[in-house]
Design a protein around this motif. Structure first.
Motif, PDB file in Angstrom:
ATOM      1  N   ASP A   1       0.938  -1.357   0.052  1.00 49.30           N
ATOM      2  CA  ASP A   1       0.180  -0.077   0.120  1.00 49.30           C
ATOM      3  C   ASP A   1       0.732   1.279   0.162  1.00 49.30           C
ATOM      4  O   ASP A   1       0.441   2.183  -0.730  1.00 49.30           O
ATOM      5  CB  ASP A   1      -0.905   0.030   1.086  1.00 49.30           C
ATOM      6  CG  ASP A   1      -2.072  -0.916   0.994  1.00 49.30           C
ATOM      7  OD1 ASP A   1      -2.348  -1.189  -0.184  1.00 49.30           O
ATOM      8  OD2 ASP A   1      -2.656  -1.321   1.898  1.00 49.30           O
ATOM      9  N   VAL A   2       2.146   1.262   0.645  1.00 54.11           N
ATOM     10  CA  VAL A   2       2.882   2.547   0.753  1.00 54.11           C
ATOM     11  C   VAL A   2       3.598   2.696  -0.662  1.00 54.11           C
ATOM     12  O   VAL A   2       4.185   3.554  -0.716  1.00 54.11           O
ATOM     13  CB  VAL A   2       3.737   2.736   1.896  1.00 54.11           C
ATOM     14  CG1 VAL A   2       2.834   2.632   3.297  1.00 54.11           C
ATOM     15  CG2 VAL A   2       4.901   1.548   1.845  1.00 54.11           C
ATOM     16  N   THR A   3       3.748   1.557  -1.331  1.00 53.41           N
ATOM     17  CA  THR A   3       4.464   1.607  -2.522  1.00 53.41           C
ATOM     18  C   THR A   3       3.671   1.816  -3.751  1.00 53.41           C
ATOM     19  O   THR A   3       3.993   2.541  -4.878  1.00 53.41           O
ATOM     20  CB  THR A   3       5.382   0.474  -2.834  1.00 53.41           C
ATOM     21  OG1 THR A   3       5.945  -0.104  -1.504  1.00 53.41           O
ATOM     22  CG2 THR A   3       6.363   0.235  -3.894  1.00 53.41           C
TER      23      THR A   3
ATOM     24  N   VAL B   1      -2.412  10.935  -0.468  1.00 50.92           N
ATOM     25  CA  VAL B   1      -1.228  10.916   0.279  1.00 50.92           C
ATOM     26  C   VAL B   1      -0.252  10.550  -0.568  1.00 50.92           C
ATOM     27  O   VAL B   1      -0.502   9.277  -1.244  1.00 50.92           O
ATOM     28  CB  VAL B   1      -1.254  10.490   1.638  1.00 50.92           C
ATOM     29  CG1 VAL B   1       0.261  10.626   2.448  1.00 50.92           C
ATOM     30  CG2 VAL B   1      -2.372  11.085   2.603  1.00 50.92           C
ATOM     31  N   PRO B   2       0.782  11.212  -0.672  1.00 48.28           N
ATOM     32  CA  PRO B   2       1.955  10.525  -1.543  1.00 48.28           C
ATOM     33  C   PRO B   2       2.580   9.186  -1.013  1.00 48.28           C
ATOM     34  O   PRO B   2       2.747   9.213   0.227  1.00 48.28           O
ATOM     35  CB  PRO B   2       2.713  11.741  -1.804  1.00 48.28           C
ATOM     36  CG  PRO B   2       2.191  13.090  -1.205  1.00 48.28           C
ATOM     37  CD  PRO B   2       1.297  12.610  -0.297  1.00 48.28           C
ATOM     38  N   ASP B   3       2.450   8.338  -1.744  1.00 47.59           N
ATOM     39  CA  ASP B   3       3.162   7.121  -1.513  1.00 47.59           C
ATOM     40  C   ASP B   3       4.773   7.063  -1.734  1.00 47.59           C
ATOM     41  O   ASP B   3       5.149   7.997  -2.548  1.00 47.59           O
ATOM     42  CB  ASP B   3       2.477   5.711  -2.075  1.00 47.59           C
ATOM     43  CG  ASP B   3       2.624   5.905  -3.692  1.00 47.59           C
ATOM     44  OD1 ASP B   3       3.343   6.582  -4.186  1.00 47.59           O
ATOM     45  OD2 ASP B   3       1.710   4.825  -4.021  1.00 47.59           O
ATOM     46  N   LEU B   4       5.434   5.803  -1.374  1.00 49.58           N
ATOM     47  CA  LEU B   4       6.979   5.706  -1.948  1.00 49.58           C
ATOM     48  C   LEU B   4       6.987   6.146  -3.363  1.00 49.58           C
ATOM     49  O   LEU B   4       8.184   6.709  -3.619  1.00 49.58           O
ATOM     50  CB  LEU B   4       7.357   4.462  -1.385  1.00 49.58           C
ATOM     51  CG  LEU B   4       7.368   4.137  -0.018  1.00 49.58           C
ATOM     52  CD1 LEU B   4       8.147   2.796   0.299  1.00 49.58           C
ATOM     53  CD2 LEU B   4       8.212   5.261   0.863  1.00 49.58           C
TER      54      LEU B   4
ATOM     55  N   ASN C   1      15.348   0.458  -6.765  1.00 55.15           N
ATOM     56  CA  ASN C   1      14.974   0.787  -5.535  1.00 55.15           C
ATOM     57  C   ASN C   1      13.812   0.431  -4.677  1.00 55.15           C
ATOM     58  O   ASN C   1      13.639   0.259  -3.680  1.00 55.15           O
ATOM     59  CB  ASN C   1      15.387   2.265  -5.400  1.00 55.15           C
ATOM     60  CG  ASN C   1      16.993   2.737  -5.430  1.00 55.15           C
ATOM     61  OD1 ASN C   1      17.417   2.449  -4.418  1.00 55.15           O
ATOM     62  ND2 ASN C   1      17.388   3.242  -6.385  1.00 55.15           N
ATOM     63  N   LEU C   2      12.918   0.615  -5.804  1.00 54.36           N
ATOM     64  CA  LEU C   2      11.352   0.125  -5.382  1.00 54.36           C
ATOM     65  C   LEU C   2      11.515  -1.474  -4.859  1.00 54.36           C
ATOM     66  O   LEU C   2      10.938  -1.638  -3.646  1.00 54.36           O
ATOM     67  CB  LEU C   2      10.274   0.247  -6.267  1.00 54.36           C
ATOM     68  CG  LEU C   2       9.816   1.593  -6.594  1.00 54.36           C
ATOM     69  CD1 LEU C   2       8.735   1.563  -7.752  1.00 54.36           C
ATOM     70  CD2 LEU C   2       8.868   1.829  -5.293  1.00 54.36           C
TER      71      LEU C   2
END
Length: 434
Positions: free
Chosen positions: A140-142, A214-217, A241-242
């Protein structure tokens, strides 16, 4: 051990090549094909990780294991290529950005509690549950809002890569270059290709379509640039990097939580103390970022679990120049091993080192720097350390507030390290609602 004995031992469990004397001495040296030194002295470790960082790059074995999956990303890159990526990525993990991502961790904690409750009075493999919870978070954060994100497929690809490719090859120990094929790593190629295709497609879609909320990674990495050169990451660099954050960012935290629950299950007094704290702070809700300052004992349990079972139980470097560590000569080409597992259980640095005592972290200033390295240290300290600690405290406190965990007789896990220090056999616990 001979080269073949070392290889077989390392392929079964890297911890088995750490001699017991390493927990009682500041340095142990030997030769297995090439000269090596295990370093447990904090001053010598500081020299490797800080004072002469560029003279001790990651070892070829480490790079050969990881480069097929994560390329020349932050974890593998050296020198100037590492520095500009670190400068570009550092704002991604600022306190503000990590705090903004906390609601995703809170939601994952709620879902984990629901799954545990649904399991009823049966024993639950909490290692599997924690992997699922932390993979929910990293997904979810990526890739938030990516409808095409197949969690099971990506998780299967990561797990298959670690299983097939994460074991040390004889070619690695002999120092053969990485263009010489390692048969086990060829097997995992299709899983990697699938994972990379998905990541590339997600990056290009985000570039063209954007993302609300909200901006994610991925958003933050796309926006990131080196403040010195204004350079931004290419699609390939973003992808590598991801994948680094996905691979490292979910399993290491899942392992920390699994070991923390295992330890708390065997120390009901510590568990009761953490539960009382969590219930006092949270009531019936799940934890969030605003609660972290008051969940100090829960964090101490996390830190003690990281001491006893550090996910990265060993790291290795290759000496490029002559040096002296702990009064011992180090020659160019020598392998310098930092056995974090032994360092954290050293009789020279810790009282009762094999015991579970969360209270030893009540005063962090009393712990000698470079004797506790769950996230490394120096310029290459783990960029996601604050993210991982926030996630671990949110999930652990929410679980302990709602359940009492007790061990299942005869189901103790064995600590086995391949790439990371895993509980072989799982962490089977009884979970009783409180």
């Amino acid at each position: 051990m001979s080269i073949l004995q070392s290889l077989n031992a390392a392929r079964r469990n890297v911890l088995s090549i750490i001699p017991d004397i390493a927990t009682k001495q500041p340095m142990v040296s030997g030769r297995t094909g090439k000269r090596w030194h295990m370093v447990m002295d904090p001053d010598a470790i500081r020299r490797v990780l800080l004072d002469r960082l560029d003279d001790y790059p990651k070892s070829l074995v480490t790079k050969n294991l990881l480069r097929p999956a994560i390329g020349e990303s932050l974890f593998v890159a050296e020198g100037a290529h590492w520095r500009w990526q670190r400068r570009a990525a550092a704002p991604v993990f600022s306190h503000r950005n990590v705090t903004n991502l906390a609601p995703i961790m809170t939601a994952a904690a709620e879902r984990a509690c629901a799954r545990v409750a649904q399991s009823g009075p049966r024993a639950v493999n909490m290692a599997d549950e924690m992997v699922r919870a932390t993979f929910d978070v990293i997904g979810d954060v990526t890739f938030s809002g990516s409808g095409g994100f197949d969690r099971d497929a990506v998780h299967r690809a990561i797990d298959s890569y670690i299983a097939a490719a994460g074991r040390v090859s004889l070619f690695d120990i002999l120092g053969l270059p990485d263009w010489v094929p390692r048969p086990a790593r060829l097997v995992s190629g299709r899983y990697l290709a699938e994972m990379k295709r998905f990541a590339d497609a997600s990056i290009e879609a985000r570039r063209s379509e954007g993302h609300a909320g909200v901006p994610d990674l991925l958003d933050l990495l796309l926006q990131g640039e080196d403040p010195e050169t204004k350079r931004r990451m290419s699609t390939g660099e973003l992808r590598d990097n991801l994948l680094t954050f996905i691979v490292a960012g979910h399993e290491t935290t899942a392992l920390t939580l699994s070991w923390a629950l295992y330890l708390a299950a065997f120390d009901q007094q510590a568990q009761d103390k953490a539960r009382a704290e969590a219930q006092s702070v949270l009531g019936s809700r799940a934890a969030n970022a605003d609660d972290l300052a008051e969940l100090y004992y829960t964090r101490m349990i996390v830190e003690e679990a990281l001491r006893l079972y550090p996910p990265a139980g060993m790291v290795s470097r290759t000496a490029l120049k002559p040096d002296t560590l702990g009064g011992r000569e180090v020659r160019p080409g020598d392998t310098v091993i930092l056995p974090i597992y032994a360092l954290h259980r050293s009789h020279l640095h810790w009282d009762d080192p094999d015991a579970f005592h969360p209270d030893r972290f009540a005063d962090r200033k009393a712990i000698r720097r470079y004797s506790y390295l769950p996230f490394g240290d120096g310029p290459r300290i783990c960029i996601g350390a604050s993210f991982a600690l926030q996630e671990a405290v949110i999930i652990l406190s929410t679980l302990l507030a709602r359940f009492r965990f007790t061990p299942v007789p005869g189901r103790d896990p064995d600590p086995v390290m391949i790439l990371t220090l895993r509980p072989e056999g799982g962490v089977w616990l009884q979970a009783e609602a409180v």
